[in-house]
Design an enzyme around this catalytic site. Sequence first.
Site, short mmCIF file in Angstrom:
data_model
loop_
_atom_site.label_atom_id
_atom_site.label_comp_id
_atom_site.label_asym_id
_atom_site.label_seq_id
_atom_site.Cartn_x
_atom_site.Cartn_y
_atom_site.Cartn_z
N CYS A 1 31.94 38.68 39.96
CA CYS A 1 30.84 37.80 40.24
C CYS A 1 29.77 38.72 41.08
O CYS A 1 30.14 39.33 41.82
CB CYS A 1 31.18 36.83 41.10
SG CYS A 1 29.87 35.75 42.04
N HIS B 1 30.96 55.06 31.61
CA HIS B 1 30.07 53.80 31.70
C HIS B 1 30.81 52.09 32.09
O HIS B 1 30.57 51.30 31.62
CB HIS B 1 29.69 53.63 30.13
CG HIS B 1 28.59 54.58 29.84
ND1 HIS B 1 28.17 54.87 28.60
CD2 HIS B 1 27.93 55.59 30.80
CE1 HIS B 1 27.30 55.85 28.63
NE2 HIS B 1 27.32 56.23 29.96
#
Length: 148
Positions: A33, A25
């Site tokens: 970004c 995960h």
Amino acid sequence: LKAVITQYIDVLHQAAGSQNVLELHGSVHRNYCLNCGLRYGLNFMLEHQNSVPHCLDCGGIVRPDVVLYEEGLDQKVMQEAETALAQADTLIVGGTSLAVYPAAGLLRYFRGRQLALINKSETDFDSQATLLIRDSIGKALDYAVNSH
């Protein structure tokens, strides 16, 4: 120990000294970004915890490199996990009900001889275990490490 496969996003396995950690995960310690891809560490996110963090280079939104609800898992990490499981002689699964897919489905790649399951409650894979411990992972590992 050849690999640790985890759904946690906190890098505690690495802090404990594990080398090959496959983070299904992702991790909150990696951030990027959405616009330009510039990478940021956890400290950057903590400095902006009361607002949406923006890239210092292009102004785009910075997000954690974690799997959010209904997003797919990283296929490269999944392939690495499948390979590690296929090559393992022994598998220890701890602290999970094995009910959340696709992570729970990884068990089908294990072909080894020894399967240890450590979980408080029953799982669909209990009948396949060569060792079944019905307790919390913390208690079971504490006992294993501290008993002589």
